[in-house]
Motif scaffolding. Structure first.
Motif, PDB file in Angstrom:
ATOM      1  N   GLU A 158       0.824  -1.210   0.000  1.00 38.60           N
ATOM      2  CA  GLU A 158       0.000   0.000   0.000  1.00 38.60           C
ATOM      3  C   GLU A 158       0.857   1.259   0.000  1.00 38.60           C
ATOM      4  O   GLU A 158       0.571   2.221  -0.726  1.00 38.60           O
ATOM      5  CB  GLU A 158      -0.922  -0.014   1.224  1.00 38.60           C
ATOM      6  CG  GLU A 158      -1.998  -1.081   1.164  1.00 38.60           C
ATOM      7  CD  GLU A 158      -2.787  -1.188   2.460  1.00 38.60           C
ATOM      8  OE1 GLU A 158      -2.508  -0.387   3.383  1.00 38.60           O
ATOM      9  OE2 GLU A 158      -3.666  -2.055   2.540  1.00 38.60           O
ATOM     10  N   ASN A 159       1.918   1.241   0.814  1.00 36.48           N
ATOM     11  CA  ASN A 159       2.785   2.414   0.887  1.00 36.48           C
ATOM     12  C   ASN A 159       3.514   2.631  -0.433  1.00 36.48           C
ATOM     13  O   ASN A 159       3.631   3.763  -0.924  1.00 36.48           O
ATOM     14  CB  ASN A 159       3.787   2.243   2.032  1.00 36.48           C
ATOM     15  CG  ASN A 159       4.634   3.465   2.253  1.00 36.48           C
ATOM     16  OD1 ASN A 159       4.124   4.570   2.338  1.00 36.48           O
ATOM     17  ND2 ASN A 159       5.942   3.286   2.331  1.00 36.48           N
ATOM     18  N   TYR A 160       4.007   1.541  -1.031  1.00 33.55           N
ATOM     19  CA  TYR A 160       4.744   1.675  -2.289  1.00 33.55           C
ATOM     20  C   TYR A 160       3.815   2.151  -3.407  1.00 33.55           C
ATOM     21  O   TYR A 160       4.217   2.958  -4.262  1.00 33.55           O
ATOM     22  CB  TYR A 160       5.394   0.344  -2.668  1.00 33.55           C
ATOM     23  CG  TYR A 160       6.721   0.512  -3.364  1.00 33.55           C
ATOM     24  CD1 TYR A 160       7.918   0.490  -2.643  1.00 33.55           C
ATOM     25  CD2 TYR A 160       6.797   0.720  -4.741  1.00 33.55           C
ATOM     26  CE1 TYR A 160       9.131   0.656  -3.274  1.00 33.55           C
ATOM     27  CE2 TYR A 160       8.002   0.883  -5.376  1.00 33.55           C
ATOM     28  CZ  TYR A 160       9.174   0.860  -4.636  1.00 33.55           C
ATOM     29  OH  TYR A 160      10.385   1.047  -5.274  1.00 33.55           O
ATOM     30  N   ASP A 161       2.574   1.687  -3.381  1.00 32.95           N
ATOM     31  CA  ASP A 161       1.605   2.159  -4.379  1.00 32.95           C
ATOM     32  C   ASP A 161       1.354   3.660  -4.234  1.00 32.95           C
ATOM     33  O   ASP A 161       1.143   4.361  -5.237  1.00 32.95           O
ATOM     34  CB  ASP A 161       0.288   1.392  -4.243  1.00 32.95           C
ATOM     35  CG  ASP A 161       0.361  -0.005  -4.836  1.00 32.95           C
ATOM     36  OD1 ASP A 161       1.291  -0.268  -5.626  1.00 32.95           O
ATOM     37  OD2 ASP A 161      -0.514  -0.831  -4.510  1.00 32.95           O
ATOM     38  N   ASN A 162       1.369   4.151  -3.009  1.00 29.96           N
ATOM     39  CA  ASN A 162       1.238   5.599  -2.810  1.00 29.96           C
ATOM     40  C   ASN A 162       2.357   6.343  -3.529  1.00 29.96           C
ATOM     41  O   ASN A 162       2.127   7.397  -4.138  1.00 29.96           O
ATOM     42  CB  ASN A 162       1.292   5.949  -1.320  1.00 29.96           C
ATOM     43  CG  ASN A 162       0.073   5.488  -0.545  1.00 29.96           C
ATOM     44  OD1 ASN A 162      -0.987   5.270  -1.113  1.00 29.96           O
ATOM     45  ND2 ASN A 162       0.228   5.335   0.756  1.00 29.96           N
TER      46      ASN A 162
END
Length: 222
Positions: free
Chosen positions: A143-147
């Motif tokens: 989720e963080n990397y997708d941000n």
């Protein structure tokens, strides 16, 4: 204590604190770095500059407590220097050599971010497979990397520069509490004393009870 102020890490959202903040019945303020830093390039903008902005905008005082995760802990450290507030770092640092960069050429990192090469589906797959696949923190890492992939590139760069331009002042006071995991894959364990919890860089998501307990123990002392 007036408020607990939460500052998230690089690429994260305030929701990173969702598993720990309900445990604290205080007035709360959640800083959104994406909103505060904006999409206009901030050249030579440092963590101290950003801490000053937050201190002024939100009238942070010695009666406030900042809980910062990763980059948020770095910002909390600088805000304590400016305002004499309390500061708790989770999976963060006060010495730049604790940050694990894949390369040490900061200008090259900035260029790669601008070109969209650093944060993409290929690099996400690589780091996921190498470091987080099958771990309890796998989903929060994704989720963080997708941000970072989907977010405005200038905004991502503004956040990254707070790390890349980092340098602590020798006169800066220590944070009031360091919470860290020995298996953190992004930030080396502090040279100073810290409260160890299980998990990795995302311990507040995978082991929230341990993180909450450490903070509650500290709160009993103030």
């Amino acid at each position: 204590m007036n408020r607990i102020i939460f500052i998230h890490g690089f690429g994260e959202k305030p929701s990173i604190f969702d598993k720990i903040h309900p445990a604290f019945p205080h007035v709360k303020l959640f800083i959104d770095n994406w909103m505060e830093l904006g999409n206009q390039r901030r050249k030579n903008y440092t963590a101290l500059d950003y801490a000053s902005h937050l201190a002024n905008k939100y009238q942070i005082t010695p009666n406030d407590l900042i809980i910062g995760h990763s980059l948020g802990g770095w910002i909390a450290y600088h805000t304590k220097f400016i305002t004499n507030c309390k500061a708790i770092q989770i999976a963060s640092w006060t010495d730049m050599d604790r940050v694990k960069f894949p390369i040490n050429n900061f200008q090259l990192i900035a260029l790669l971010v601008k070109m969209g090469i650093t944060f993409n589906q290929f690099s996400k797959f690589y780091f996921l497979k190498k470091q987080y696949k099958g771990l309890a923190s796998e989903q929060v890492f994704i989720e963080n990397y997708d941000n970072l992939i989907k977010g405005n590139k200038t905004n991502v760069l503004n956040q990254l520069m707070l790390i890349l331009h980092g340098k602590a002042n020798d006169n800066m006071p220590d944070p009031d509490l360091r919470i860290h995991s020995h298996n953190d894959r992004l930030i080396r364990k502090p040279k100073q004393d810290f409260h160890a919890v299980n998990g990795d860089h995302f311990n507040l998501h995978t082991h929230p009870d341990e993180v909450i307990q450490a903070i509650q123990q500290y709160l009993k002392t103030i």
